[in-house]
Design an enzyme around this catalytic site. Structure first.
Site, mmCIF file in Angstrom:
data_model
loop_
_atom_site.group_PDB
_atom_site.id
_atom_site.type_symbol
_atom_site.label_atom_id
_atom_site.label_comp_id
_atom_site.label_asym_id
_atom_site.label_seq_id
_atom_site.Cartn_x
_atom_site.Cartn_y
_atom_site.Cartn_z
ATOM 1 N N GLU A 1 -7.944 -31.378 -14.607
ATOM 2 C CA GLU A 1 -7.388 -30.113 -15.121
ATOM 3 C C GLU A 1 -6.139 -29.768 -14.298
ATOM 4 O O GLU A 1 -6.110 -30.005 -13.088
ATOM 5 C CB GLU A 1 -8.452 -29.019 -14.916
ATOM 6 C CG GLU A 1 -8.021 -27.603 -15.230
ATOM 7 C CD GLU A 1 -9.039 -26.549 -14.742
ATOM 8 O OE1 GLU A 1 -9.683 -26.753 -13.681
ATOM 9 O OE2 GLU A 1 -9.171 -25.522 -15.432
ATOM 10 N N ASN B 1 -4.405 -23.017 -20.772
ATOM 11 C CA ASN B 1 -4.857 -24.089 -19.879
ATOM 12 C C ASN B 1 -5.255 -25.235 -20.817
ATOM 13 O O ASN B 1 -6.268 -25.159 -21.507
ATOM 14 C CB ASN B 1 -6.045 -23.584 -19.058
ATOM 15 C CG ASN B 1 -6.486 -24.594 -18.011
ATOM 16 O OD1 ASN B 1 -6.177 -25.776 -18.094
ATOM 17 N ND2 ASN B 1 -7.236 -24.120 -17.025
ATOM 18 N N LYS C 1 -8.378 -24.577 -23.160
ATOM 19 C CA LYS C 1 -9.631 -24.132 -22.518
ATOM 20 C C LYS C 1 -10.141 -22.823 -23.109
ATOM 21 O O LYS C 1 -9.401 -21.839 -23.179
ATOM 22 C CB LYS C 1 -9.386 -23.990 -21.018
ATOM 23 C CG LYS C 1 -10.611 -23.654 -20.175
ATOM 24 C CD LYS C 1 -10.208 -23.709 -18.697
ATOM 25 C CE LYS C 1 -11.345 -23.451 -17.751
ATOM 26 N NZ LYS C 1 -10.913 -23.573 -16.341
ATOM 27 N N GLU D 1 -7.450 -17.102 -13.599
ATOM 28 C CA GLU D 1 -7.245 -17.764 -14.907
ATOM 29 C C GLU D 1 -7.166 -16.754 -16.045
ATOM 30 O O GLU D 1 -6.421 -16.946 -16.995
ATOM 31 C CB GLU D 1 -8.372 -18.767 -15.178
ATOM 32 C CG GLU D 1 -8.232 -20.033 -14.359
ATOM 33 C CD GLU D 1 -9.105 -21.146 -14.881
ATOM 34 O OE1 GLU D 1 -8.923 -21.587 -16.024
ATOM 35 O OE2 GLU D 1 -9.995 -21.577 -14.129
ATOM 36 N N CYS E 1 -13.026 -28.024 -17.297
ATOM 37 C CA CYS E 1 -13.675 -27.416 -16.136
ATOM 38 C C CYS E 1 -14.857 -26.523 -16.487
ATOM 39 O O CYS E 1 -15.919 -26.993 -16.825
ATOM 40 C CB CYS E 1 -12.652 -26.685 -15.292
ATOM 41 S SG CYS E 1 -13.311 -26.375 -13.631
ATOM 42 N N ASN F 1 -11.190 -28.372 -11.541
ATOM 43 C CA ASN F 1 -10.781 -27.936 -10.194
ATOM 44 C C ASN F 1 -11.856 -26.955 -9.750
ATOM 45 O O ASN F 1 -11.823 -25.795 -10.154
ATOM 46 C CB ASN F 1 -9.482 -27.133 -10.235
ATOM 47 C CG ASN F 1 -8.248 -27.978 -10.362
ATOM 48 O OD1 ASN F 1 -7.652 -28.392 -9.373
ATOM 49 N ND2 ASN F 1 -7.835 -28.222 -11.590
HETATM 50 N N1 CDV Z 1 -11.282 -24.194 -12.876
HETATM 51 C C1 CDV Z 1 -12.512 -23.741 -13.184
HETATM 52 O O1 CDV Z 1 -12.826 -23.497 -14.351
HETATM 53 N N2 CDV Z 1 -13.349 -23.538 -12.137
HETATM 54 C C2 CDV Z 1 -14.670 -22.973 -12.289
HETATM 55 C C3 CDV Z 1 -15.068 -22.255 -11.015
HETATM 56 C C4 CDV Z 1 -14.250 -21.039 -10.802
HETATM 57 C C5 CDV Z 1 -16.533 -21.860 -11.014
HETATM 58 C C6 CDV Z 1 -15.725 -24.026 -12.591
HETATM 59 O O2 CDV Z 1 -16.560 -23.785 -13.469
HETATM 60 O O3 CDV Z 1 -15.769 -25.050 -11.926
#
Ligand code: CDV
Length: 323
Positions: free
Chosen positions: A47, A107, A124, A143, A174, A199
């Protein structure tokens, strides 16, 4: 002959705030070279792979963050990735911050074939974090400030990849991996291969930093393994790892099969390539037996899934007076 593809998770070590895109792209091209030497046909990058994870930095004026966004894909800076795809005959998945022509921010991730064509774009849906500066947090996660909720749903495309005439491919980004609804929407489109970049900070800053490190990794793996098992698909889940702008990201990129087993895992917090041969025919077992959706799903009982966002309280039991 089995329908097999060799895939790689191309984990990236940290990208510091001062590091220009050209350096990140150079590192990614080196990973593609290495992937080619190992016979890989599709590489998955994380990501927001071109820059530091900038949502940890607060800008009062959102426009001050615009330099983290891509206004074109490919661009001069990302063109070497498309050139490497052509040179090595490798497809790739790339996460980046997208600024549309109309000035909307998402994103985003794209899937690119070895000819350099963009086959699929995903934006996303499950944006974690908050929209305003939170003084209680040591590290921000903005975000919800910098991105709109994705407006493309969870698309799946069947397209040629490697020597195969068609693979059903979809994407999550993510936080999406923690939501079974997202996986199921992909599953309902017969997805065979889910591409996913992340991430994830080692510390849960929403809980003041409290949550055991091993559980952070466990929950990430648990979600991906469950998603693959319950939807009879493979996933390539690629992290950005290590200490970036003073914040630790936990890495642990994995490739998972339709049985929910981890078949490759990264062990460093650096640029690292992990690979696996995926025989897509084994998706059939789950989808024709336990998870034969057409025979066993009961959507008439799932109304709350789309009708409701938060949880409501259940009915309270009360002893009935004797009749
Ligand atoms: N970049 C993300 O979406 N990170 C989230 C963190 C903040 C919990 C994740 O679900 O990994």
């Amino acid at each position: 002959m089995s329908r097999s593809i060799t895939v790689a998770a191309a984990q990236l070590g940290p990208i510091q705030m001062t590091e220009p895109r050209s350096v990140a792209v150079e590192r990614m091209v080196r990973l593609m070279e290495r992937a080619h030497r190992r016979g890989v046909e599709l590489v998955v990058f994380p990501e927001l792979a071109l820059t530091t994870f900038f949502p940890r930095h607060y800008h009062k004026d959102i426009a001050e963050a615009d330099h983290w966004f891509e206004t074109a894909m490919p661009s001069n800076e990302t063109a070497p990735l498309f050139a490497a795809a052509r040179k090595y005959g490798i497809g790739f998945h790339l996460g980046y911050a997208e600024m549309t022509e109309g000035g909307r921010r998402f994103n985003t991730a794209i899937l690119v074939n070895p000819d350099g064509d963009i086959l699929l774009k995903y934006r996303k849906v499950h944006l974690p974090g908050h929209a305003e500066y939170d003084p209680r947090r040591k590290v921000q996660h903005l975000e919800k400030r910098y991105f709109e909720v994705g407006n493309l749903g969870f698309p799946v495309i069947r397209a040629p990849m490697a020597s195969l005439p068609g693979i059903n491919m979809g994407m999550l980004i993510c936080n999406d991996r923690r939501w079974p609804e997202a996986w199921r929407v992909l599953g309902l489109q017969s997805v065979e291969l889910v591409l996913l970049g992340y991430n994830t900070p080692s510390l849960n800053m929403e809980a003041g930093g409290f949550e055991a490190h091993h559980l952070r990794v466990f929950h990430s793996h648990l979600s991906i393994q469950a998603g693959c098992y319950q939807n009879a698909c493979f996933a390539v889940a690629t992290a950005k790892a290590g200490t970036e702008d003073g914040c630790e990201l936990f890495g642990h990129s994995i490739i998972v099969n339709p049985q929910g087993e981890i078949i490759a895992m990264a062990t460093s917090w650096d640029d690292e390539l992990i690979t696996a041969d995926c025989n897509l025919d084994i998706c059939r077992l789950g989808r024709t037996t336990i998870f034969a959706f057409e025979r066993h799903r009961r959507p008439e009982a799932y109304g709350r899934i789309t009708a409701q966002v938060g949880a409501v309280q259940p009915a309270v039991w009360a002893k009935r007076a004797a009749e």
